[in-house]
Write a protein that holds these residues in place. Structure first.
Motif, PDB file in Angstrom:
ATOM      1  N   VAL A  45      57.802   6.802 -30.998  1.00  0.00           N
ATOM      2  CA  VAL A  45      58.549   6.878 -30.560  1.00  0.00           C
ATOM      3  C   VAL A  45      58.626   8.232 -29.168  1.00  0.00           C
ATOM      4  N   ALA A  46      57.741   9.168 -29.605  1.00  0.00           N
ATOM      5  CA  ALA A  46      57.288  10.252 -29.261  1.00  0.00           C
ATOM      6  C   ALA A  46      56.102  10.482 -27.788  1.00  0.00           C
ATOM      7  N   ASP A  47      55.205   9.019 -27.895  1.00  0.00           N
ATOM      8  CA  ASP A  47      54.831   9.022 -27.489  1.00  0.00           C
ATOM      9  C   ASP A  47      54.083   7.795 -26.385  1.00  0.00           C
ATOM     10  N   GLU A  48      56.249   7.133 -26.700  1.00  0.00           N
ATOM     11  CA  GLU A  48      56.234   5.984 -25.521  1.00  0.00           C
ATOM     12  C   GLU A  48      55.976   6.145 -24.629  1.00  0.00           C
ATOM     13  N   GLU A  49      55.558   6.492 -23.314  1.00  0.00           N
ATOM     14  CA  GLU A  49      55.369   6.868 -22.369  1.00  0.00           C
ATOM     15  C   GLU A  49      56.464   6.348 -21.165  1.00  0.00           C
ATOM     16  N   SER A  50      56.415   4.819 -21.445  1.00  0.00           N
ATOM     17  CA  SER A  50      57.666   4.162 -20.368  1.00  0.00           C
ATOM     18  C   SER A  50      58.512   4.275 -20.642  1.00  0.00           C
ATOM     19  N   ALA A  51      59.159   5.046 -21.674  1.00  0.00           N
ATOM     20  CA  ALA A  51      61.131   5.647 -21.775  1.00  0.00           C
ATOM     21  C   ALA A  51      61.014   6.940 -21.670  1.00  0.00           C
ATOM     22  N   PHE A 159      43.908  19.970 -36.639  1.00  0.00           N
ATOM     23  CA  PHE A 159      43.241  20.717 -35.064  1.00  0.00           C
ATOM     24  C   PHE A 159      41.403  19.732 -35.599  1.00  0.00           C
ATOM     25  N   THR A 160      41.593  18.758 -35.676  1.00  0.00           N
ATOM     26  CA  THR A 160      40.316  18.105 -35.964  1.00  0.00           C
ATOM     27  C   THR A 160      41.134  16.830 -34.977  1.00  0.00           C
ATOM     28  N   ASN A 161      41.571  16.586 -35.018  1.00  0.00           N
ATOM     29  CA  ASN A 161      42.277  16.043 -34.219  1.00  0.00           C
ATOM     30  C   ASN A 161      42.480  16.123 -32.721  1.00  0.00           C
ATOM     31  N   ILE A 162      43.508  17.229 -32.630  1.00  0.00           N
ATOM     32  CA  ILE A 162      43.647  17.526 -31.579  1.00  0.00           C
ATOM     33  C   ILE A 162      41.648  17.775 -30.324  1.00  0.00           C
ATOM     34  N   LEU A 163      40.661  18.031 -31.159  1.00  0.00           N
ATOM     35  CA  LEU A 163      39.318  18.342 -30.683  1.00  0.00           C
ATOM     36  C   LEU A 163      38.948  16.532 -30.255  1.00  0.00           C
ATOM     37  N   ARG A 164      39.136  15.792 -31.000  1.00  0.00           N
ATOM     38  CA  ARG A 164      39.139  14.384 -30.904  1.00  0.00           C
ATOM     39  C   ARG A 164      39.616  13.365 -29.619  1.00  0.00           C
ATOM     40  N   ASP A 165      40.739  14.420 -30.025  1.00  0.00           N
ATOM     41  CA  ASP A 165      41.688  13.613 -28.925  1.00  0.00           C
ATOM     42  C   ASP A 165      41.981  13.912 -27.277  1.00  0.00           C
ATOM     43  N   VAL A 166      41.218  14.188 -27.450  1.00  0.00           N
ATOM     44  CA  VAL A 166      41.332  15.456 -25.770  1.00  0.00           C
ATOM     45  C   VAL A 166      41.416  14.916 -24.625  1.00  0.00           C
ATOM     46  N   THR A 168      42.358  11.163 -24.938  1.00  0.00           N
ATOM     47  CA  THR A 168      43.901  10.583 -25.324  1.00  0.00           C
ATOM     48  C   THR A 168      45.007  11.236 -24.890  1.00  0.00           C
ATOM     49  N   ASP A 169      45.115  13.238 -25.083  1.00  0.00           N
ATOM     50  CA  ASP A 169      46.440  14.196 -25.088  1.00  0.00           C
ATOM     51  C   ASP A 169      46.534  13.803 -23.046  1.00  0.00           C
ATOM     52  N   ALA A 170      45.020  14.271 -22.591  1.00  0.00           N
ATOM     53  CA  ALA A 170      44.948  14.562 -20.869  1.00  0.00           C
ATOM     54  C   ALA A 170      45.465  13.821 -21.060  1.00  0.00           C
ATOM     55  N   GLU A 171      45.470  12.462 -20.903  1.00  0.00           N
ATOM     56  CA  GLU A 171      45.997  10.937 -20.295  1.00  0.00           C
ATOM     57  C   GLU A 171      48.231  11.297 -20.298  1.00  0.00           C
ATOM     58  N   ARG A 172      48.647  11.646 -21.541  1.00  0.00           N
ATOM     59  CA  ARG A 172      49.439  11.788 -21.353  1.00  0.00           C
ATOM     60  C   ARG A 172      50.065  13.010 -20.562  1.00  0.00           C
ATOM     61  N   GLY A 173      48.946  14.083 -19.818  1.00  0.00           N
ATOM     62  CA  GLY A 173      49.456  15.358 -19.637  1.00  0.00           C
ATOM     63  C   GLY A 173      49.324  16.781 -20.467  1.00  0.00           C
ATOM     64  N   ARG A 174      49.428  15.928 -21.707  1.00  0.00           N
ATOM     65  CA  ARG A 174      49.513  17.704 -22.768  1.00  0.00           C
ATOM     66  C   ARG A 174      47.427  18.257 -22.788  1.00  0.00           C
ATOM     67  N   VAL A 175      47.461  18.986 -22.874  1.00  0.00           N
ATOM     68  CA  VAL A 175      46.299  20.049 -22.988  1.00  0.00           C
ATOM     69  C   VAL A 175      46.394  21.285 -24.533  1.00  0.00           C
ATOM     70  N   PHE A 253      30.951  18.647 -28.739  1.00  0.00           N
ATOM     71  CA  PHE A 253      32.106  18.602 -28.297  1.00  0.00           C
ATOM     72  C   PHE A 253      32.897  17.703 -26.597  1.00  0.00           C
ATOM     73  N   ASN A 254      31.847  16.652 -26.450  1.00  0.00           N
ATOM     74  CA  ASN A 254      32.045  15.413 -25.131  1.00  0.00           C
ATOM     75  C   ASN A 254      33.254  14.622 -25.631  1.00  0.00           C
ATOM     76  N   VAL A 255      34.168  14.875 -25.287  1.00  0.00           N
ATOM     77  CA  VAL A 255      34.878  13.834 -25.225  1.00  0.00           C
ATOM     78  C   VAL A 255      35.949  13.838 -24.934  1.00  0.00           C
ATOM     79  N   PHE A 256      35.335  13.380 -23.233  1.00  0.00           N
ATOM     80  CA  PHE A 256      35.742  13.472 -23.035  1.00  0.00           C
ATOM     81  C   PHE A 256      35.799  11.558 -22.098  1.00  0.00           C
ATOM     82  N   GLU A 257      34.761  10.704 -23.418  1.00  0.00           N
ATOM     83  CA  GLU A 257      34.316   9.105 -22.555  1.00  0.00           C
ATOM     84  C   GLU A 257      35.850   8.922 -23.212  1.00  0.00           C
ATOM     85  N   PRO A 258      35.496   7.034 -22.844  1.00  0.00           N
ATOM     86  CA  PRO A 258      37.016   6.143 -23.173  1.00  0.00           C
ATOM     87  C   PRO A 258      37.338   6.256 -24.693  1.00  0.00           C
ATOM     88  N   ALA A 259      35.999   5.869 -25.549  1.00  0.00           N
ATOM     89  CA  ALA A 259      35.710   5.568 -26.731  1.00  0.00           C
ATOM     90  C   ALA A 259      36.035   6.746 -27.468  1.00  0.00           C
TER      91      ALA A 259
END
Length: 291
Positions: A45-51, A159-166, A168-175, A253-259
């Motif tokens: 629900v929180a991640d549904e950017e279209s709403a 914390f591990t999730n946050i490092l992996r998802d940098v 994905t989170d940036a695409e939502r405007g989150r850091v 920590f090169n986590v900026f690739e799409p995959a």
């Protein structure tokens, strides 16, 4: 007959958390599937950017009230909560923890940047440690020290999730990486939002990884000996995410690739087998948190 909604959600998610359920007996596995499905739905629900944000806020409020019904012997309206209700009753899961979880998810609607590690840790407690505190009630334990273990392990995983998802989170405007650490390493948030990898970012990410490693160590140290077997599923999660952290460190920590950085199926199968073997033989040494 179609499978329960919660089990369908769990299977479709293909998450590392759901993976750990394989080590549980059927009743506890079903209970965890119901809990996981509820957490997954709330997070989505929180991640549904279209709403619009206000619409998401209203939907989270509706989830809070529906879970309250499930916890207070009412009749929840959402199918997932209908399946969760007997699990709540069987394991005496308190509404206060579900409320904290939703408060954490609601932070994603308002907070795009965290100033300090303390701020980020508070967020991680709400969205991850709280899930751990609910989960150990289903797993079953004897020593109250398990609660500290759940808190530390939850923070380590998040914390591990946050490092992996940098990215994905940036695409939502989150850091999520704390601003204080970014400033120390001279990284501007805009660089992350623009997917710019640098030695300065690597240094900041490494500091976040140090905090994650500290939480893994604390989880390893605080898990009571008499409860290690019942925490087998949690220990598998710790093993999987610890290996993921090591993989992130290996790629600097090169986590900026799409995959997204992930473990292979073979790596996951190995960790499942190793955890099962240690549970079966009594060699209940954690597979994470070592130097």
């Amino acid at each position: 007959m179609s499978p329960p909604v919660s089990q369908s959600i769990t299977r479709k998610s293909a998450s590392n958390l759901a993976l750990a359920f394989v080590l549980l007996p059927r009743e506890k596995r079903d209970g965890m599937a119901a809990l996981y499905a509820c957490c997954r739905e709330v997070d989505d629900v929180a991640d549904e950017e279209s709403a619009p944000v206000e619409r998401r806020r209203e939907r989270l409020a509706a989830w809070r009230e529906d879970i309250r019904k499930a916890c207070e012997h009412g009749s929840p309206d959402f199918p997932v909560n209908q399946e969760l209700k007997p699990v709540i009753a069987r394991y005496r899961l308190p509404f206060a923890l579900f409320d904290l979880l939703i408060r954490g998810v609601e932070m994603d609607l308002d907070v795009k940047h965290y100033e300090t590690f303390a701020d980020l840790e508070n967020y991680c407690y709400r969205v991850a440690s709280v899930v751990g505190l609910l989960s150990i009630e289903i797993f079953g334990y004897h020593n109250p020290g398990c609660r500290d273990y759940a808190v530390y392990l939850g923070k380590a995983l998040q914390f591990t999730n946050i490092l992996r998802d940098v990215r994905t989170d940036a695409e939502r405007g989150r850091v999520y990486l704390p601003r204080e650490e970014l400033e120390r390493c001279q990284v501007r948030p805009e660089e992350i939002l623009n997917f710019e990898y640098s030695a300065r970012f690597r240094q900041a990410a490494a500091r976040v990884a140090e905090h994650a490693r500290d939480f893994y160590r604390k989880a390893r140290q605080t898990l009571p000996q008499e409860d290690r077997r019942s925490m087998g599923a949690a220990e598998l999660m710790g093993s999987v995410y610890w290996r993921l952290l090591q993989k992130l460190e290996a790629q600097q920590f090169n986590v900026f690739e799409p995959a997204l950085t992930r473990l292979s199926k073979l790596q996951k199968l190995f960790l499942i087998f190793r955890t099962w073997y240690r549970l079966s033989t009594g060699a209940l040494v954690p597979n994470y948190g070592t130097p």
